[in-house]
Scaffold this motif. Structure first.
Motif, PDB file in Angstrom:
ATOM      1  N   ILE A 120      28.489  51.368  76.231  1.00  0.00           N
ATOM      2  CA  ILE A 120      28.765  50.328  75.242  1.00  0.00           C
ATOM      3  C   ILE A 120      30.258  50.041  75.323  1.00  0.00           C
ATOM      4  O   ILE A 120      31.076  50.957  75.199  1.00  0.00           O
ATOM      5  CB  ILE A 120      28.371  50.765  73.831  1.00  0.00           C
ATOM      6  N   THR A 121      30.617  48.790  75.546  1.00  0.00           N
ATOM      7  CA  THR A 121      32.021  48.473  75.763  1.00  0.00           C
ATOM      8  C   THR A 121      32.835  48.591  74.474  1.00  0.00           C
ATOM      9  O   THR A 121      32.291  48.538  73.366  1.00  0.00           O
ATOM     10  CB  THR A 121      32.181  47.047  76.305  1.00  0.00           C
ATOM     11  N   ASN A 123      34.819  46.404  73.279  1.00  0.00           N
ATOM     12  CA  ASN A 123      34.704  45.159  72.509  1.00  0.00           C
ATOM     13  C   ASN A 123      33.421  45.121  71.690  1.00  0.00           C
ATOM     14  O   ASN A 123      33.418  44.670  70.533  1.00  0.00           O
ATOM     15  CB  ASN A 123      34.756  43.948  73.453  1.00  0.00           C
ATOM     16  N   GLU A 124      32.329  45.616  72.274  1.00  0.00           N
ATOM     17  CA  GLU A 124      31.061  45.657  71.533  1.00  0.00           C
ATOM     18  C   GLU A 124      31.158  46.615  70.359  1.00  0.00           C
ATOM     19  O   GLU A 124      30.680  46.313  69.253  1.00  0.00           O
ATOM     20  CB  GLU A 124      29.920  46.065  72.470  1.00  0.00           C
ATOM     21  N   GLU A 127      33.127  45.006  67.598  1.00  0.00           N
ATOM     22  CA  GLU A 127      32.348  44.008  66.868  1.00  0.00           C
ATOM     23  C   GLU A 127      31.330  44.671  65.945  1.00  0.00           C
ATOM     24  O   GLU A 127      31.188  44.287  64.776  1.00  0.00           O
ATOM     25  CB  GLU A 127      31.640  43.090  67.861  1.00  0.00           C
ATOM     26  N   ILE A 128      30.625  45.677  66.467  1.00  0.00           N
ATOM     27  CA  ILE A 128      29.612  46.366  65.661  1.00  0.00           C
ATOM     28  C   ILE A 128      30.229  47.052  64.456  1.00  0.00           C
ATOM     29  O   ILE A 128      29.687  47.029  63.343  1.00  0.00           O
ATOM     30  CB  ILE A 128      28.849  47.398  66.530  1.00  0.00           C
ATOM     31  N   LYS A 211      21.647  49.274  70.387  1.00  0.00           N
ATOM     32  CA  LYS A 211      22.360  48.882  71.601  1.00  0.00           C
ATOM     33  C   LYS A 211      22.192  49.950  72.677  1.00  0.00           C
ATOM     34  O   LYS A 211      21.941  49.638  73.854  1.00  0.00           O
ATOM     35  CB  LYS A 211      23.848  48.670  71.297  1.00  0.00           C
TER      36      LYS A 211
END
Length: 425
Positions: A120-121, A123-124, A127-128, A211
């Motif tokens: 999971i990046t 950036n992700e 955001e999460i 995710k």
């Protein structure tokens, strides 16, 4: 299509549940397939064994294999007799009808158990988590599942301190997952805090779980059950995320009790299925929202003699503290897995840490077989369980005293919707 049976105000009979299971297998042919069934350990209640037997009745003789993997997370492995108990089968049945079923414990302590399936990046994650974290998280799970054509998840759905509601893909993460993803999202849940997560269907931590699950390409289905103790309220079978959400929506209705006012003293009786504070901490998680500011929560469990069979050394080192005690001095706890810090702050509850002074909102007391000197060491209160007469606490709600039997699964909230939060500095 989700196949379901539910009865919020009564119960779903096992014969009705069996009808749903037969309907599912009537639409899905697993002849010759190798199947793995992932189940929880004995720290979760509900008719797991009965539903396993329904599944076996439908597919056990047709499939090339139907084996069991216990989703331990980081709990202790279950010996065969305990797995049989979990599956509600006798030793005689194990050696006859179910003799070909292989039992596996998730061997979370062995690095060779795992395979990495994705990342999971940062950036992700940003955001999460709404900006709380910005880091890449590796996702690795037990590679045993790839020895099979498909897997099923069978387990209950309850309000949960880390993800909002348990069940579904949570039996993968953390059930059969490696350290990095496990410790990350537990700490995320702790930073958000138990009162703001527990009993909510849509949470940042559930987003992390889903995710992570998106990296699994292997087909799978969910057999989600909703039960109050062992009385079945609903069963949902089908695509994992959809079946889980339907189960969670029923759990909202049957696993949350609303109280008109908070209590200055709560006595929570932990059931025998919790054998250490690592699991019996759920008594605090489910009752924290209805403890008054400055009140006392007593975890009553004379049968418990250990803080954590798996993580006791870490807990002895760091003790139990509020979230901000850790957040404001993380350098002191380098090398301590964040999932263990998450457990610590969940048990201690919310509070403040200002100018080096920690002020928990609730006084958490252990009335267990753990001696006073160890309670002092881990920063929790102590009461001698032999000196507690449960009847002395009963029927005193009007005086601000609440007793909760079989505590740890039913979430308690205030009827006016207020939720305790950490004061802003």
């Amino acid at each position: 299509m989700i196949i379901s049976k539910e009865n919020k105000d009564g119960d779903v009979k096992l014969a009705q549940a069996a009808e749903a299971v037969r309907e599912f297998f009537g639409h899905n042919d697993y002849t010759g397939k190798r199947l793995l069934l992932i189940i929880p350990d004995n720290t979760r209640s509900g008719p797991i064994g009965e539903v396993f037997q329904m599944i076996f009745d439908c597919v056990g003789e047709k499939a090339a294999a139907l084996d069991i993997l216990v989703a331990l997370g980081t709990h202790q492995p279950m010996p065969e007799d305990q797995i049989c108990k979990r599956l509600a089968i006798t030793p005689e049945q194990r050696n006859s009808r179910y003799e070909k079923v292989k039992f596996f414990n998730h061997e979370w302590e062995k690095p060779e158990t795992f395979t990495t399936i994705g990342k999971i990046t940062a950036n992700e994650i940003g955001e999460i988590s709404d900006g709380l974290f910005h880091e890449e998280v590796e996702v690795a799970i037990n590679k045993l599942i790839y020895d099979y054509d498909e897997f099923f998840i069978l387990g209950p759905v309850f309000p949960h301190e880390v993800v909002g509601f348990s069940g579904g893909h949570k039996y993968i993460f953390p059930g059969i997952a490696a350290d990095e993803i496990l410790h990350f999202f537990h700490w995320l849940g702790a930073v958000v805090t138990n009162p703001l997560v527990n009993g909510n269907v849509l949470t940042p931590t559930r987003q992390v779980v889903e995710k992570a699950a998106s990296f699994i390409t292997l087909p799978r289905k969910l057999f989600a059950i909703v039960a109050v103790e062992n009385k079945l309220k609903g069963i949902y079978i089908g695509e994992v995320a959809q079946a889980w959400e339907k189960a969670a929506r029923l759990s909202e209705k049957v696993h949350i009790v609303y109280k008109d006012k908070p209590y200055h003293t709560i006595l929570g009786l932990a059931p025998e299925m919790y054998d250490d504070i690592w699991t019996a901490g759920k008594v605090m998680y489910k009752l924290e929202p209805v403890v008054a500011d400055g009140g006392t929560l007593i975890i009553y469990a004379p049968h418990i003699t250990e803080v954590s069979y798996t993580h006791g050394k870490h807990i002895d080192k760091i003790g139990y503290h509020t979230r901000d005690y850790f957040l404001k001095q993380m350098d002191r706890f380098e090398g301590v897995p964040r999932g263990i810090m998450a457990h610590s702050t969940h048990v201690k509850g919310i509070g403040t840490f200002i100018d080096g002074v920690e002020k928990p909102r609730v006084n958490v007391v252990l009335a267990t077989g753990i001696p006073k000197d160890r309670c002092d060491k881990i920063n929790l209160g102590y009461m001698n369980p032999d000196e507690i007469n449960v009847a002395d606490y009963e029927n005193r709600e009007d005086n601000g005293v609440l007793v909760v039997h079989h505590a740890g699964e039913i979430l308690h909230r205030l009827a006016d919707g207020s939720i305790p939060t950490i004061p802003q500095e």
